[in-house]
Design a protein around this motif. Structure first.
Motif, PDB file in Angstrom:
ATOM      1  N   LEU A  77      10.254  -2.053  -2.180  1.00 29.46           N
ATOM      2  CA  LEU A  77      10.247  -3.274  -1.367  1.00 29.46           C
ATOM      3  C   LEU A  77      11.354  -3.250  -0.313  1.00 29.46           C
ATOM      4  O   LEU A  77      11.143  -3.654   0.841  1.00 29.46           O
ATOM      5  CB  LEU A  77      10.399  -4.496  -2.269  1.00 29.46           C
ATOM      6  CG  LEU A  77       9.251  -4.750  -3.250  1.00 29.46           C
ATOM      7  CD1 LEU A  77       9.570  -5.925  -4.168  1.00 29.46           C
ATOM      8  CD2 LEU A  77       7.944  -5.010  -2.500  1.00 29.46           C
ATOM      9  N   GLY A  78      12.531  -2.776  -0.696  1.00 30.19           N
ATOM     10  CA  GLY A  78      13.623  -2.689   0.261  1.00 30.19           C
ATOM     11  C   GLY A  78      13.310  -1.735   1.396  1.00 30.19           C
ATOM     12  O   GLY A  78      13.644  -1.996   2.554  1.00 30.19           O
ATOM     13  N   SER A  79      12.642  -0.627   1.071  1.00 31.01           N
ATOM     14  CA  SER A  79      12.261   0.334   2.106  1.00 31.01           C
ATOM     15  C   SER A  79      11.266  -0.276   3.082  1.00 31.01           C
ATOM     16  O   SER A  79      11.384  -0.093   4.304  1.00 31.01           O
ATOM     17  CB  SER A  79      11.663   1.589   1.466  1.00 31.01           C
ATOM     18  OG  SER A  79      12.610   2.245   0.646  1.00 31.01           O
ATOM     19  N   LEU A  80      10.283  -0.999   2.564  1.00 35.86           N
ATOM     20  CA  LEU A  80       9.300  -1.636   3.437  1.00 35.86           C
ATOM     21  C   LEU A  80       9.973  -2.617   4.395  1.00 35.86           C
ATOM     22  O   LEU A  80       9.652  -2.657   5.585  1.00 35.86           O
ATOM     23  CB  LEU A  80       8.244  -2.348   2.596  1.00 35.86           C
ATOM     24  CG  LEU A  80       7.261  -1.459   1.833  1.00 35.86           C
ATOM     25  CD1 LEU A  80       6.347  -2.304   0.957  1.00 35.86           C
ATOM     26  CD2 LEU A  80       6.429  -0.616   2.805  1.00 35.86           C
ATOM     27  N   ILE A  81      10.909  -3.405   3.871  1.00 36.15           N
ATOM     28  CA  ILE A  81      11.611  -4.367   4.716  1.00 36.15           C
ATOM     29  C   ILE A  81      12.438  -3.645   5.778  1.00 36.15           C
ATOM     30  O   ILE A  81      12.422  -4.011   6.963  1.00 36.15           O
ATOM     31  CB  ILE A  81      12.506  -5.291   3.872  1.00 36.15           C
ATOM     32  CG1 ILE A  81      11.649  -6.195   2.983  1.00 36.15           C
ATOM     33  CG2 ILE A  81      13.419  -6.137   4.766  1.00 36.15           C
ATOM     34  CD1 ILE A  81      12.448  -7.030   2.009  1.00 36.15           C
ATOM     35  N   SER A  82      13.161  -2.624   5.362  1.00 35.11           N
ATOM     36  CA  SER A  82      14.026  -1.917   6.317  1.00 35.11           C
ATOM     37  C   SER A  82      13.214  -1.212   7.392  1.00 35.11           C
ATOM     38  O   SER A  82      13.599  -1.201   8.573  1.00 35.11           O
ATOM     39  CB  SER A  82      14.921  -0.915   5.585  1.00 35.11           C
ATOM     40  OG  SER A  82      14.161   0.154   5.053  1.00 35.11           O
ATOM     41  N   PHE A  83      12.077  -0.619   7.019  1.00 34.56           N
ATOM     42  CA  PHE A  83      11.253   0.073   8.009  1.00 34.56           C
ATOM     43  C   PHE A  83      10.633  -0.916   8.996  1.00 34.56           C
ATOM     44  O   PHE A  83      10.640  -0.682  10.210  1.00 34.56           O
ATOM     45  CB  PHE A  83      10.144   0.860   7.323  1.00 34.56           C
ATOM     46  CG  PHE A  83      10.631   2.013   6.491  1.00 34.56           C
ATOM     47  CD1 PHE A  83      11.923   2.492   6.617  1.00 34.56           C
ATOM     48  CD2 PHE A  83       9.800   2.607   5.566  1.00 34.56           C
ATOM     49  CE1 PHE A  83      12.385   3.551   5.849  1.00 34.56           C
ATOM     50  CE2 PHE A  83      10.240   3.678   4.797  1.00 34.56           C
ATOM     51  CZ  PHE A  83      11.530   4.145   4.935  1.00 34.56           C
ATOM     52  N   ALA A  84      10.085  -2.002   8.479  1.00 36.60           N
ATOM     53  CA  ALA A  84       9.421  -2.976   9.344  1.00 36.60           C
ATOM     54  C   ALA A  84      10.425  -3.701  10.231  1.00 36.60           C
ATOM     55  O   ALA A  84      10.232  -3.808  11.453  1.00 36.60           O
ATOM     56  CB  ALA A  84       8.642  -3.978   8.497  1.00 36.60           C
ATOM     57  N   LEU A  85      11.503  -4.172   9.626  1.00 32.87           N
ATOM     58  CA  LEU A  85      12.484  -4.930  10.404  1.00 32.87           C
ATOM     59  C   LEU A  85      13.235  -4.025  11.371  1.00 32.87           C
ATOM     60  O   LEU A  85      13.572  -4.448  12.494  1.00 32.87           O
ATOM     61  CB  LEU A  85      13.465  -5.629   9.458  1.00 32.87           C
ATOM     62  CG  LEU A  85      14.392  -6.691  10.052  1.00 32.87           C
ATOM     63  CD1 LEU A  85      13.590  -7.741  10.793  1.00 32.87           C
ATOM     64  CD2 LEU A  85      15.235  -7.328   8.961  1.00 32.87           C
TER      65      LEU A  85
END
Length: 216
Positions: free
Chosen positions: A28-36
């Motif tokens: 989940l943290g990776s998804l947030i960091s990639f998208a943001l």
């Protein structure tokens, strides 16, 4: 000091719980960091300085302050202002937000590495701006930055134990709790150390192989 395999066996159910939670946080943290991070990078390329300047200030502030300080602020200070979330939600968002400022720089480098001729060709074909980004620029930029993004995933994995400070029971949190309850520290902490190596080292080899494949 003697090694107690019985303590290892007793710890393993707790270890699996912590491992699953760690991987969940990482995903989940990776998804947030990639998208943001991609959002930050695109905003920094807008011609309006009133957009670029605030984004630059915010991302520089986040990147240059410790993740632990940001985590404590989100978990302990924001509730005083009426903004509340669970420890897990706060931890995932904190890691994603913090690393988004690093992935932003990765995306920027990838976008700038796209040859100028690609932009000129899109202009000559009269492609809309949105389609130019979606079809021409971003596919080429993201292909270049995948290995670097993979390195940040590994870095996020190694930072997940920080969430223990706000009561998120990831792998190290489970090990610490087991050790305090059973007065056996060597076995659970050794298991955790080995687990991080077994996850991070193969992942680093995969990133290197992916980099060689994409560059060739």
């Amino acid at each position: 000091m003697t090694w107690d395999w019985g303590a290892v066996a007793d710890f393993m159910p707790h270890f699996w719980d912590g491992l699953l939670l760690t991987l969940r946080i990482l995903a989940l943290g990776s998804l947030i960091s990639f998208a943001l991070g991609l959002v930050w990078a695109l905003l920094m390329r807008t011609p309006t300085r009133w957009v670029r300047w605030p984004v630059g200030v915010v991302t520089e502030f986040i990147r240059n302050t410790p993740l632990l300080v940001q985590l404590f602020f989100l978990f302990y200070v924001l509730p005083e202002w009426g903004v509340t979330a669970s420890a897990l939600t706060t931890g995932v968002f904190a890691i994603g937000l913090h690393y988004s400022t690093y992935t932003m720089q990765v995306y920027r480098a990838g976008i700038e590495a796209v040859p100028a001729g690609q932009w000129e060709a899109a202009t000559a074909l009269n492609l809309p701006v949105a389609r130019t980004w979606r079809v021409v620029i971003l596919p080429q930029a993201i292909r270049r930055v995948v290995p670097a993004l993979g390195n940040y995933v590994i870095a996020m994995l190694k930072d997940t134990p920080i969430l223990m400070t706000i009561t998120v029971m990831e792998m190290l949190g489970e090990a610490r709790l087991f050790a305090q309850e059973n007065f056996q520290f060597t076995e659970p902490l050794t298991v955790i150390g080995v687990a991080f190596i077994l996850i991070a080292y193969p992942a680093s080899l995969l990133v290197r192989a992916l980099e060689r494949r994409l560059v060739s």
